[in-house]
Design a protein around this motif. Structure first.
Motif, PDB file in Angstrom:
ATOM      1  N   MET A 198      -7.648  15.814 -12.862  1.00 44.31           N
ATOM      2  CA  MET A 198      -7.920  14.418 -12.525  1.00 44.31           C
ATOM      3  C   MET A 198      -6.775  13.802 -11.730  1.00 44.31           C
ATOM      4  N   TYR A 199      -5.542  14.034 -12.164  1.00 44.97           N
ATOM      5  CA  TYR A 199      -4.384  13.434 -11.487  1.00 44.97           C
ATOM      6  C   TYR A 199      -4.022  14.197 -10.206  1.00 44.97           C
ATOM      7  N   PHE A 200      -4.386  15.469 -10.134  1.00 44.65           N
ATOM      8  CA  PHE A 200      -4.213  16.195  -8.884  1.00 44.65           C
ATOM      9  C   PHE A 200      -5.032  15.537  -7.775  1.00 44.65           C
ATOM     10  N   PHE A 201      -6.290  15.215  -8.085  1.00 45.38           N
ATOM     11  CA  PHE A 201      -7.142  14.565  -7.084  1.00 45.38           C
ATOM     12  C   PHE A 201      -6.706  13.122  -6.844  1.00 45.38           C
ATOM     13  N   LEU A 202      -6.158  12.480  -7.869  1.00 43.30           N
ATOM     14  CA  LEU A 202      -5.633  11.122  -7.671  1.00 43.30           C
ATOM     15  C   LEU A 202      -4.453  11.135  -6.705  1.00 43.30           C
ATOM     16  N   ALA A 203      -3.576  12.132  -6.822  1.00 42.54           N
ATOM     17  CA  ALA A 203      -2.457  12.253  -5.886  1.00 42.54           C
ATOM     18  C   ALA A 203      -2.966  12.456  -4.463  1.00 42.54           C
ATOM     19  N   CYS A 204      -4.003  13.268  -4.311  1.00 39.30           N
ATOM     20  CA  CYS A 204      -4.596  13.484  -2.981  1.00 39.30           C
ATOM     21  C   CYS A 204      -5.234  12.201  -2.465  1.00 39.30           C
ATOM     22  N   LEU A 205      -5.865  11.430  -3.356  1.00 40.55           N
ATOM     23  CA  LEU A 205      -6.462  10.156  -2.960  1.00 40.55           C
ATOM     24  C   LEU A 205      -5.391   9.183  -2.473  1.00 40.55           C
ATOM     25  N   SER A 206      -4.228   9.192  -3.121  1.00 42.72           N
ATOM     26  CA  SER A 206      -3.131   8.318  -2.692  1.00 42.72           C
ATOM     27  C   SER A 206      -2.668   8.675  -1.278  1.00 42.72           C
ATOM     28  N   LEU A 207      -2.581   9.967  -0.985  1.00 44.95           N
ATOM     29  CA  LEU A 207      -2.192  10.398   0.364  1.00 44.95           C
ATOM     30  C   LEU A 207      -3.255   9.999   1.386  1.00 44.95           C
ATOM     31  N   ALA A 208      -4.532  10.138   1.022  1.00 37.88           N
ATOM     32  CA  ALA A 208      -5.613   9.745   1.931  1.00 37.88           C
ATOM     33  C   ALA A 208      -5.589   8.247   2.188  1.00 37.88           C
ATOM     34  N   ASP A 209      -5.291   7.450   1.156  1.00 38.31           N
ATOM     35  CA  ASP A 209      -5.196   5.993   1.334  1.00 38.31           C
ATOM     36  C   ASP A 209      -4.052   5.628   2.270  1.00 38.31           C
ATOM     37  N   ILE A 210      -2.919   6.312   2.118  1.00 31.75           N
ATOM     38  CA  ILE A 210      -1.790   6.068   3.022  1.00 31.75           C
ATOM     39  C   ILE A 210      -2.179   6.407   4.454  1.00 31.75           C
ATOM     40  N   THR A 261       0.835  -1.208   0.000  1.00 34.19           N
ATOM     41  CA  THR A 261       0.000   0.000   0.000  1.00 34.19           C
ATOM     42  C   THR A 261       0.867   1.255   0.000  1.00 34.19           C
ATOM     43  N   LEU A 262       1.853   1.259   0.885  1.00 34.55           N
ATOM     44  CA  LEU A 262       2.729   2.424   0.989  1.00 34.55           C
ATOM     45  C   LEU A 262       3.510   2.641  -0.302  1.00 34.55           C
ATOM     46  N   ALA A 263       4.120   1.568  -0.830  1.00 34.45           N
ATOM     47  CA  ALA A 263       4.931   1.691  -2.040  1.00 34.45           C
ATOM     48  C   ALA A 263       4.076   2.107  -3.237  1.00 34.45           C
ATOM     49  N   GLY A 264       2.923   1.463  -3.408  1.00 38.45           N
ATOM     50  CA  GLY A 264       2.070   1.765  -4.561  1.00 38.45           C
ATOM     51  C   GLY A 264       1.563   3.187  -4.561  1.00 38.45           C
ATOM     52  N   GLY A 271     -10.942   8.274   5.880  1.00 37.95           N
ATOM     53  CA  GLY A 271     -12.004   7.524   5.222  1.00 37.95           C
ATOM     54  C   GLY A 271     -13.002   8.446   4.532  1.00 37.95           C
ATOM     55  N   ASP A 272     -13.394   9.523   5.214  1.00 31.57           N
ATOM     56  CA  ASP A 272     -14.288  10.503   4.589  1.00 31.57           C
ATOM     57  C   ASP A 272     -13.604  11.207   3.417  1.00 31.57           C
ATOM     58  N   MET A 273     -12.311  11.480   3.553  1.00 31.14           N
ATOM     59  CA  MET A 273     -11.579  12.105   2.442  1.00 31.14           C
ATOM     60  C   MET A 273     -11.617  11.214   1.203  1.00 31.14           C
ATOM     61  N   ASP A 274     -11.456   9.913   1.382  1.00 31.87           N
ATOM     62  CA  ASP A 274     -11.557   8.985   0.257  1.00 31.87           C
ATOM     63  C   ASP A 274     -12.904   9.133  -0.444  1.00 31.87           C
ATOM     64  N   THR A 325      -8.440  -2.386   0.311  1.00 36.40           N
ATOM     65  CA  THR A 325      -8.846  -1.376  -0.676  1.00 36.40           C
ATOM     66  C   THR A 325      -7.774  -0.322  -0.931  1.00 36.40           C
ATOM     67  N   PRO A 326      -7.144   0.273   0.109  1.00 34.35           N
ATOM     68  CA  PRO A 326      -6.052   1.226  -0.180  1.00 34.35           C
ATOM     69  C   PRO A 326      -4.891   0.598  -0.934  1.00 34.35           C
ATOM     70  N   MET A 327      -4.692  -0.707  -0.775  1.00 33.43           N
ATOM     71  CA  MET A 327      -3.624  -1.386  -1.510  1.00 33.43           C
ATOM     72  C   MET A 327      -3.997  -1.563  -2.983  1.00 33.43           C
ATOM     73  N   LEU A 328      -5.279  -1.811  -3.261  1.00 28.45           N
ATOM     74  CA  LEU A 328      -5.711  -2.082  -4.624  1.00 28.45           C
ATOM     75  C   LEU A 328      -5.788  -0.840  -5.495  1.00 28.45           C
ATOM     76  N   ASN A 329      -6.069   0.321  -4.893  1.00 29.01           N
ATOM     77  CA  ASN A 329      -6.295   1.534  -5.691  1.00 29.01           C
ATOM     78  C   ASN A 329      -5.158   1.856  -6.656  1.00 29.01           C
ATOM     79  N   PRO A 330      -3.883   1.831  -6.220  1.00 26.29           N
ATOM     80  CA  PRO A 330      -2.809   2.128  -7.186  1.00 26.29           C
ATOM     81  C   PRO A 330      -2.780   1.161  -8.355  1.00 26.29           C
ATOM     82  N   PHE A 331      -3.085  -0.120  -8.109  1.00 29.36           N
ATOM     83  CA  PHE A 331      -3.074  -1.110  -9.186  1.00 29.36           C
ATOM     84  C   PHE A 331      -4.239  -0.876 -10.145  1.00 29.36           C
TER      85      PHE A 331
END
Length: 315
Positions: free
Chosen positions: A59-71, A38-41, A108-111, A282-288
């Protein structure tokens, strides 16, 4: 039954995996691998978006924020889980329990909110392409992110403060592997009606509204795509653009609803497994899901891993 004021409560006992005492070290290895992946992805996705100029879009700006929220969500739950699986000390301090619940609810709410904002971004790009650049301006993107962050923190703080006002039984056992709202309400000895009302009338709408907004956005998106001419590849490109996000939405909300909206299972292990999927898998799967279906992300990740992106930043 003995009662104790929350000021006298020093710690709680987490019982999430106590029904499988012989598999504790196996669980430790499994969740350590999940957390590292999860952390690496998510870090790779975040760095690829930061350093690849082709990914500098809303789109990718929000994706980057989603990655931080998942971490953040994974770290708030899994790190403590790894600690007590390794040490066999299944206790968490009262303050630590409230802090864990606060950060888990916030991320979780941020996601949920970010997935809705990303759905709106895709709706604007596909249904109103001529106005996309002016509509999704950098100022609006920062504003939407700020609103998501403020609302998520307010909701998490509200639930945390209400839980802090409860009294807990002397036994202090929580039948879960982390401090979540429902297990803490079950462990309370004082009336929880106010907490339940707030959870239903405040928490419920803020869970359902983002899902409904996302659903409406994709109904409009699919309707617009089906009106496109089948020749020229425009329809396939549009479906490809939305496919990654739609996959993440389906995985996220299916697990969230199974945890929070379905009735408690007669078999406790089913609820535990559902919570594990939501908080760790789920946070692990999102990057994939994003990298496997998105050619731009795959190209950026390959460049990042080969060092080309960092090399280009020096010139």
């Amino acid at each position: 039954m003995g009662h104790g004021n929350q000021s006298s409560v020093s710690d709680f006992l987490l019982q999430g995996f106590s029904q499988w005492p012989e598999h504790q070290h196996l669980f430790f290895g499994l969740f350590l691998c999940i957390y590292l992946i999860t952390l690496a992805g998510n870090v790779l996705i975040f760095l690829a978006i930061i350093f690849e100029s082709r990914l500098h879009s809303p789109m990718y700006f929000f994706l980057a924020c989603l990655s931080l929220a998942d971490i953040g969500m994974s770290s708030s739950v899994v790190l403590k889980m790894l600690h007590y699986l390794y040490t066999q000390q299944h206790t968490i301090s009262y303050t630590g329990c409230l802090a864990q619940m606060y950060f888990f609810l916030t991320f979780g709410d941020m996601d949920s909110f970010l997935l809705t904002v990303m759905a709106y971004d895709r709706y604007t790009a596909i249904c109103h392409p001529l106005h996309y650049t002016t509509t999704m301006s950098p100022r609006l993107c920062v504003f939407l992110l700020s609103v998501c962050w403020v609302i998520a923190n307010i909701l998490a703080l509200l639930h945390t403060l209400l839980i802090a006002k409860l009294s807990f039984c002397v036994k202090r056992e929580i039948s879960h592997f982390f401090c979540d709202i429902n297990p803490l309400l079950k462990a309370a000895c004082s009336p929880t009606r106010l907490n339940e009302l707030v959870l239903f009338f405040v928490g419920g709408p803020f869970l359902a509204a983002p899902f409904l907004c996302t659903l409406v956005s994709y109904i409009c998106i699919v309707s617009a795509i089906l009106k496109m001419p089948s020749s020229g590849g425009g329809r396939r490109k549009a479906f490809s653009t939305c496919g990654s996000h739609l996959s993440v939405v389906c995985v996220f909300y299916s697990t969230v609803f199974s945890v929070y909206l379905s009735p408690p299972s007669a078999v406790p292990t089913k609820d535990t497994v559902a919570s594990v999927v939501y908080t760790a898998v789920t946070p692990m799967l999102n990057p994939f899901l994003y990298s496997l279906r998105n050619q731009d992300v795959k190209v950026a990740l390959r460049s990042l891993l080969k060092g080309k992106i960092f090399a280009s930043q020096t010139y």
